[in-house]
Each structure stands twice: as C-alpha cells, then as structure tokens.
Design an enzyme around this catalytic site. Structure first.
Site, short mmCIF file in Angstrom:
data_model
loop_
_atom_site.label_atom_id
_atom_site.label_comp_id
_atom_site.label_asym_id
_atom_site.label_seq_id
_atom_site.Cartn_x
_atom_site.Cartn_y
_atom_site.Cartn_z
CB SER A 1 -0.88 0.05 1.29
OG SER A 1 -1.83 0.97 1.11
CG ASP B 1 -7.17 -2.71 -3.06
OD1 ASP B 1 -7.75 -2.06 -2.30
OD2 ASP B 1 -5.91 -3.20 -2.81
CG HIS C 1 -5.87 -2.39 0.59
ND1 HIS C 1 -5.19 -2.05 -0.54
CD2 HIS C 1 -5.23 -1.66 1.68
CE1 HIS C 1 -4.33 -1.09 -0.17
NE2 HIS C 1 -4.22 -1.00 1.16
#
Length: 274
Positions: free
Chosen positions: A95, A225, A254
């Site tokens: 991320s 996601d 995610h």
C-alpha cells in the site's frame, strides 16, 4: 529495541529477523511493522534476513511534526539501508509502503536493490487529475481526512470492519482479532503524522519513479481491492514497469498480507528465491 537515526534526527524503529539475503518490508497506512509479522516469520524461517521498520510518525518511531511526505519517507528508507549496510536487498512495499519503495528507487536509484515487490500498492498515482482521469476522486481522501479529525479511532474501526479486509463483501470474514490489530496499530501512529500521510499516499505521482525501475519486479494486487482499486494500482503499475510480473488475486481485498497470507508468502518466497 533497535533504532537508526534519520538525517533530521528522527529515530526510526526496525525489526531484524533471520539470516541470509536481506529483504526490507515497508508497511501501509496507518499501520507499522507489526503488520508484516506473518511475512517476516515465514521468510526468516526460509533463509532470509528480514527487516521491517516503523515509518516516521508510526508505531515506535519518532512522531515528528514535519517530514510526513514521500520524499522524507524514501530518505528514511535510504538511511535504514545505509545504516545496516545492506546490499542486494529486495524491497517489498504494501500500500503506502509500495509508494515508499517506488520513491526510494526514484530518488536513490537501484544500486543496492536486487528485486522489488509492490503489494496492494498506491503507485502509480491514486488521485484523479486532468492527466490521470482514471484515478480516485479527491472527495474520497477528503473523507478520510474528515474522519480522522472527527474520530480517528472510529475511522480505523470502520476501515477494518469494512473495505480494508473486504468484510463488506459476501463470503469475507476477517476475524475480530485481525480487525483489532489494525485499530491498535493505527492508534499507535501520531495524529498529525497519520493525517498528513493521507496526502502522501494519495497525491504523490510515482509515474516517473516507476520508469526508473531496472530490477526484477513483482506486482501483486487483489481485483476487489476497495482501498487501492486494481485498475488504479497494480494493473497500472505493472504496465509502467519494464518486465514486471503481475499476479492478480481474484476476489481479494486490500489487506492481503493478512487475508491471503499463505498465498502471499508462497508467492514472495518463489519470487525472492527465483
């Protein structure tokens, strides 16, 4: 407790497990190195030296007033790599951490880097702009900022119970413990640090950084996601990195470092040993 000192004096906490070729893991927002525990244990048990740090303002690192942006995050990563004298290192970013890895290569080059992995990562550019029409509307990030100011504890609870782990989808069931760990890590981050990091991960354009990738790169992303949409993140990044390998996790959310940890661990091991 292990720390290195960044160029501006901030103390950056890190974990250093195992022996072998070095792997450095960069975590997501608003988490810290604890979020990598499953990958750290697995890779260290399989012959790697695995290092994960708490980004400044997060976890056990200094809650600096300034420096809550990608230039400084990348420079802190460089300081860690230099202080530990790492060479032939594989960089793995999840991320926001994927942005940190990309910006490190963009600012500091790849002379010390053997491989790179972007997991559910924010590059190449999350924010919708005139030259990035497929990006995410700024209202989404403004909503995160508003939630952070209003009641960030509840914001983290809502993210963990919903889109981060995909618990708002049929068939997804992240445990309460998994959700609690997300909340706990979020609340360890400094309020200003976590707030300003929203702009860092959403409004930084990493396209020029990805153009500088010249090491084997693996991109892993779930196609459901809801935090960093696949089309905006993994698919777009893989298209911009020369020779990148793309692995898509069907139906995955995610937070695949937890929800798909066995699959992710196996894919990381195969790539790092390949």
């Amino acid at each position: 407790m292990s720390y290195i000192t960044s160029p501006d004096g901030a103390q950056i906490y890190y974990k250093d497990w195992g022996k072998g070729q070095p792997v450095v893991l960069s975590h997501g927002w608003p988490l810290n190195s604890d979020s990598w525990e499953a990958q750290m244990l697995f890779l260290a048990e399989n012959g790697f030296r695995v290092i994960a740090h708490d980004r400044r303002g997060h976890g056990r690192s200094t809650q600096t007033w300034d420096g809550n942006e990608m230039d400084t995050y990348a420079d802190d990563l460089a300081a860690l790599i230099d202080a530990l004298d790492l060479n032939g290192v594989s960089l793995v970013g999840f991320s926001t951490g994927g942005g940190e890895v990309a910006h490190y290569i963009g600012r500091h080059g790849s002379a010390k880097v053997a491989k790179a992995v972007l997991v559910s990562s924010v590059p190449p550019f999350m924010l919708k702009t005139p030259d990035n029409p497929g990006g995410v509307d700024i209202e989404v990030f403004d909503g995160l900022r508003a939630g952070s100011l209003a009641d960030r504890s509840q914001l983290y609870k809502d993210l963990a119970a919903g889109p981060f782990f995909g618990n708002n989808r049929d068939g997804q069931s992240a445990s309460q413990g998994m959700q609690d760990a997300f909340w706990r890590q979020g609340m360890q981050a400094g309020h200003r640090n976590a707030y300003e990091s929203i702009a860092a991960f959403s409004a930084t354009d990493f396209r020029a950084d990805l153009a500088k990738f010249d090491v084997p790169t693996l991109v892993i992303h779930g196609d459901d996601d809801q935090v960093v949409p696949f089309e905006v993140g993994g698919k777009a990044s893989a298209a911009l990195i020369a020779g990148a390998q793309l692995k898509v996790y069907p139906g995955a959310p995610h937070g695949i470092t937890d929800t798909h940890k066995d699959q992710l661990n196996a894919d990381l091991l195969e790539f790092l040993k390949g």
